[in-house]
Motif scaffolding. Structure first.
Motif, PDB file in Angstrom:
ATOM      1  N   GLN A 154      79.921   3.170  80.426  1.00  0.00           N
ATOM      2  CA  GLN A 154      78.880   2.199  80.105  1.00  0.00           C
ATOM      3  C   GLN A 154      78.819   1.910  78.611  1.00  0.00           C
ATOM      4  OE1 GLN A 154      75.589   2.785  78.538  1.00  0.00           O
ATOM      5  NE2 GLN A 154      74.893   0.708  78.923  1.00  0.00           N
ATOM      6  N   HIS A 155      79.053   2.941  77.773  1.00  0.00           N
ATOM      7  CA  HIS A 155      78.956   2.709  76.335  1.00  0.00           C
ATOM      8  C   HIS A 155      79.799   3.678  75.516  1.00  0.00           C
ATOM      9  CE1 HIS A 155      75.891   5.982  76.564  1.00  0.00           C
ATOM     10  NE2 HIS A 155      76.263   6.224  75.310  1.00  0.00           N
ATOM     11  N   ALA A 156      80.048   3.258  74.288  1.00  0.00           N
ATOM     12  CA  ALA A 156      80.583   4.123  73.233  1.00  0.00           C
ATOM     13  C   ALA A 156      79.509   4.160  72.161  1.00  0.00           C
ATOM     14  CB  ALA A 156      81.876   3.553  72.673  1.00  0.00           C
ATOM     15  N   SER A 157      79.417   5.281  71.458  1.00  0.00           N
ATOM     16  CA  SER A 157      78.325   5.446  70.507  1.00  0.00           C
ATOM     17  C   SER A 157      78.817   5.921  69.151  1.00  0.00           C
ATOM     18  CB  SER A 157      77.316   6.463  71.057  1.00  0.00           C
ATOM     19  OG  SER A 157      76.216   6.602  70.183  1.00  0.00           O
ATOM     20  N   ALA A 158      78.225   5.341  68.119  1.00  0.00           N
ATOM     21  CA  ALA A 158      78.406   5.819  66.748  1.00  0.00           C
ATOM     22  C   ALA A 158      77.097   6.487  66.338  1.00  0.00           C
ATOM     23  CB  ALA A 158      78.708   4.655  65.812  1.00  0.00           C
ATOM     24  N   TRP A 159      77.213   7.547  65.591  1.00  0.00           N
ATOM     25  CA  TRP A 159      76.016   8.268  65.165  1.00  0.00           C
ATOM     26  C   TRP A 159      75.815   8.098  63.679  1.00  0.00           C
ATOM     27  CZ3 TRP A 159      77.589  13.419  67.877  1.00  0.00           C
ATOM     28  CH2 TRP A 159      77.503  13.252  69.270  1.00  0.00           C
ATOM     29  N   VAL A 160      74.607   7.810  63.321  1.00  0.00           N
ATOM     30  CA  VAL A 160      74.245   7.590  61.935  1.00  0.00           C
ATOM     31  C   VAL A 160      72.938   8.314  61.636  1.00  0.00           C
ATOM     32  CG1 VAL A 160      75.439   5.366  61.764  1.00  0.00           C
ATOM     33  CG2 VAL A 160      73.085   5.429  62.576  1.00  0.00           C
ATOM     34  N   ASP A 161      72.559   8.327  60.362  1.00  0.00           N
ATOM     35  CA  ASP A 161      71.249   8.858  59.999  1.00  0.00           C
ATOM     36  C   ASP A 161      70.224   7.725  60.083  1.00  0.00           C
ATOM     37  OD1 ASP A 161      71.661   7.306  57.716  1.00  0.00           O
ATOM     38  OD2 ASP A 161      72.008   9.033  56.416  1.00  0.00           O
ATOM     39  N   ARG A 162      69.001   7.988  59.673  1.00  0.00           N
ATOM     40  CA  ARG A 162      67.941   6.970  59.803  1.00  0.00           C
ATOM     41  C   ARG A 162      68.265   5.684  59.045  1.00  0.00           C
ATOM     42  NH1 ARG A 162      62.798   7.980  62.776  1.00  0.00           N
ATOM     43  NH2 ARG A 162      63.640   9.527  64.178  1.00  0.00           N
ATOM     44  N   GLY A 220      85.103  -4.343  79.308  1.00  0.00           N
ATOM     45  CA  GLY A 220      84.309  -4.022  78.124  1.00  0.00           C
ATOM     46  C   GLY A 220      83.185  -3.054  78.428  1.00  0.00           C
ATOM     47  N   PHE A 221      82.621  -2.532  77.380  1.00  0.00           N
ATOM     48  CA  PHE A 221      81.492  -1.622  77.507  1.00  0.00           C
ATOM     49  C   PHE A 221      80.512  -1.916  76.388  1.00  0.00           C
ATOM     50  CE2 PHE A 221      85.124   0.433  75.511  1.00  0.00           C
ATOM     51  CZ  PHE A 221      84.626   0.745  74.243  1.00  0.00           C
ATOM     52  N   GLN A 222      79.333  -1.353  76.473  1.00  0.00           N
ATOM     53  CA  GLN A 222      78.334  -1.586  75.446  1.00  0.00           C
ATOM     54  C   GLN A 222      78.550  -0.645  74.272  1.00  0.00           C
ATOM     55  OE1 GLN A 222      74.363  -1.774  77.058  1.00  0.00           O
ATOM     56  NE2 GLN A 222      74.839  -3.653  78.142  1.00  0.00           N
ATOM     57  N   TYR A 223      77.953  -1.020  73.149  1.00  0.00           N
ATOM     58  CA  TYR A 223      78.064  -0.226  71.930  1.00  0.00           C
ATOM     59  C   TYR A 223      76.676   0.267  71.563  1.00  0.00           C
ATOM     60  CZ  TYR A 223      79.815   1.277  67.441  1.00  0.00           C
ATOM     61  OH  TYR A 223      80.178   2.047  66.370  1.00  0.00           O
ATOM     62  N   GLU A 224      76.544   1.573  71.402  1.00  0.00           N
ATOM     63  CA  GLU A 224      75.258   2.174  71.061  1.00  0.00           C
ATOM     64  C   GLU A 224      75.263   2.614  69.604  1.00  0.00           C
ATOM     65  OE1 GLU A 224      72.399   5.966  72.244  1.00  0.00           O
ATOM     66  OE2 GLU A 224      74.574   6.113  72.533  1.00  0.00           O
ATOM     67  N   VAL A 225      74.161   2.333  68.941  1.00  0.00           N
ATOM     68  CA  VAL A 225      73.899   2.896  67.624  1.00  0.00           C
ATOM     69  C   VAL A 225      72.740   3.858  67.820  1.00  0.00           C
ATOM     70  CG1 VAL A 225      73.192   2.439  65.256  1.00  0.00           C
ATOM     71  CG2 VAL A 225      74.657   0.797  66.455  1.00  0.00           C
ATOM     72  N   SER A 226      72.902   5.094  67.340  1.00  0.00           N
ATOM     73  CA  SER A 226      71.860   6.106  67.479  1.00  0.00           C
ATOM     74  C   SER A 226      71.768   6.903  66.192  1.00  0.00           C
ATOM     75  CB  SER A 226      72.183   7.043  68.645  1.00  0.00           C
ATOM     76  OG  SER A 226      71.201   8.033  68.768  1.00  0.00           O
ATOM     77  N   ASP A 227      70.557   7.279  65.817  1.00  0.00           N
ATOM     78  CA  ASP A 227      70.392   8.046  64.584  1.00  0.00           C
ATOM     79  C   ASP A 227      70.360   9.558  64.821  1.00  0.00           C
ATOM     80  OD1 ASP A 227      67.790   8.247  65.562  1.00  0.00           O
ATOM     81  OD2 ASP A 227      66.869   7.209  63.875  1.00  0.00           O
ATOM     82  N   VAL A 228      71.134  10.023  65.788  1.00  0.00           N
ATOM     83  CA  VAL A 228      71.197  11.462  66.056  1.00  0.00           C
ATOM     84  C   VAL A 228      71.976  12.232  64.995  1.00  0.00           C
ATOM     85  CG1 VAL A 228      70.823  11.262  68.546  1.00  0.00           C
ATOM     86  CG2 VAL A 228      73.153  11.279  67.644  1.00  0.00           C
ATOM     87  N   ALA A 229      72.638  11.539  64.067  1.00  0.00           N
ATOM     88  CA  ALA A 229      73.300  12.236  62.960  1.00  0.00           C
ATOM     89  C   ALA A 229      72.311  12.607  61.863  1.00  0.00           C
ATOM     90  CB  ALA A 229      74.427  11.385  62.376  1.00  0.00           C
ATOM     91  N   ASP A 230      71.075  12.142  61.992  1.00  0.00           N
ATOM     92  CA  ASP A 230      70.055  12.518  61.031  1.00  0.00           C
ATOM     93  C   ASP A 230      69.891  14.040  61.067  1.00  0.00           C
ATOM     94  OD1 ASP A 230      67.765  11.046  59.394  1.00  0.00           O
ATOM     95  OD2 ASP A 230      66.907  12.867  60.268  1.00  0.00           O
ATOM     96  N   PRO A 231      69.750  14.674  59.922  1.00  0.00           N
ATOM     97  CA  PRO A 231      69.657  16.142  59.894  1.00  0.00           C
ATOM     98  C   PRO A 231      68.572  16.727  60.815  1.00  0.00           C
ATOM     99  CG  PRO A 231      69.919  15.293  57.681  1.00  0.00           C
ATOM    100  CD  PRO A 231      69.757  14.099  58.579  1.00  0.00           C
ATOM    101  N   ARG A 232      67.526  15.956  61.089  1.00  0.00           N
ATOM    102  CA  ARG A 232      66.468  16.470  61.975  1.00  0.00           C
ATOM    103  C   ARG A 232      66.943  16.629  63.414  1.00  0.00           C
ATOM    104  NH1 ARG A 232      61.459  12.978  61.809  1.00  0.00           N
ATOM    105  NH2 ARG A 232      62.983  11.361  62.151  1.00  0.00           N
ATOM    106  N   PHE A 233      68.012  15.932  63.788  1.00  0.00           N
ATOM    107  CA  PHE A 233      68.441  15.920  65.178  1.00  0.00           C
ATOM    108  C   PHE A 233      69.848  16.462  65.410  1.00  0.00           C
ATOM    109  CE2 PHE A 233      66.033  11.833  64.453  1.00  0.00           C
ATOM    110  CZ  PHE A 233      64.798  12.364  64.777  1.00  0.00           C
ATOM    111  N   SER A 234      70.635  16.615  64.378  1.00  0.00           N
ATOM    112  CA  SER A 234      72.055  16.928  64.541  1.00  0.00           C
ATOM    113  C   SER A 234      72.337  18.340  65.052  1.00  0.00           C
ATOM    114  CB  SER A 234      72.806  16.674  63.235  1.00  0.00           C
ATOM    115  OG  SER A 234      72.279  17.474  62.198  1.00  0.00           O
ATOM    116  N   ALA A 235      71.384  19.250  64.945  1.00  0.00           N
ATOM    117  CA  ALA A 235      71.613  20.631  65.389  1.00  0.00           C
ATOM    118  C   ALA A 235      71.914  20.705  66.885  1.00  0.00           C
ATOM    119  CB  ALA A 235      70.418  21.509  65.042  1.00  0.00           C
ATOM    120  N   LEU A 236      71.271  19.872  67.688  1.00  0.00           N
ATOM    121  CA  LEU A 236      71.518  19.906  69.135  1.00  0.00           C
ATOM    122  C   LEU A 236      72.966  19.544  69.442  1.00  0.00           C
ATOM    123  CD1 LEU A 236      70.642  20.251  72.057  1.00  0.00           C
ATOM    124  CD2 LEU A 236      69.799  17.882  71.994  1.00  0.00           C
TER     125      LEU A 236
END
Length: 181
Positions: free
Chosen positions: A94-102, A143-159
């Protein structure tokens, strides 16, 4: 690697039966363990730019090397990009995702919106949790959808690091691990 947003960190698959999908991925493909969030606590949600009731979804997440695999199961029929994919194309990627900070999230989402790519759905998790925006880049066959997510933010990256470490040297035991957010 995306020349626009950096490396793809995750591939997400919609599934019609979560338990069957988990069995396939862990037993047939040997990927795991999967960390399962049975009811993702989405606080705010927009579908096609309009406020909407968040879908009730389960996420099952594992790592295969540096790539994270996400299985998405939707319990209800509230509008979402996940349900759209399942209804129009069936189970699968369904999607590919890139991870970024806030800050990266704000920049990438604005850039995609300005480029005219339609926003399929967007939301964030409770308690000022991670945000996610799915863009309808799936207009071409295959094709598939593209996700942008801020899970690379230090508050969330530990998981994500916990999931990646669990996969290293995984011996096949405890294939499914329930997780609460």
């Amino acid at each position: 690697m995306s020349r626009l947003f950096g490396p793809i960190k995750q591939m997400g698959f919609v599934v019609g039966n979560l338990e069957e999908a988990l069995t396939y991925w862990t037993e047939t493909l040997g990927i795991g363990p999967f960390f399962v969030i049975r009811h993702l606590p989405v606080e705010k949600f927009w579908y096609r730019g309009e406020p909407s009731t968040p879908p009730d979804i389960a996420l099952a997440i594992a790592s295969s090397g540096e790539l994270q695999v996400e299985l998405i199961y939707q319990y209800d029929k509230h509008p979402s990009a996940f349900l759209d994919c399942l209804q129009t194309r069936g189970e699968g990627l369904q999607h590919a995702s890139a991870w970024v900070d806030r800050k990266g999230y704000e920049k990438n989402v604005a850039q995609l919106k300005e480029s005219g790519v339609p926003l399929a759905h967007e939301g964030w998790l409770k308690d000022d949790g991670p945000r996610f925006a799915f863009f309808a880049t799936d207009m071409k066959a295959g094709g598939f959808q593209y996700e942008v997510s801020d899970v690379a933010d230090p508050r969330f990256s530990a998981l994500g690091e916990t999931i990646r470490e669990a996969a290293n040297g995984w011996d096949g035991s405890q294939a499914i691990r329930d997780l609460t957010l």
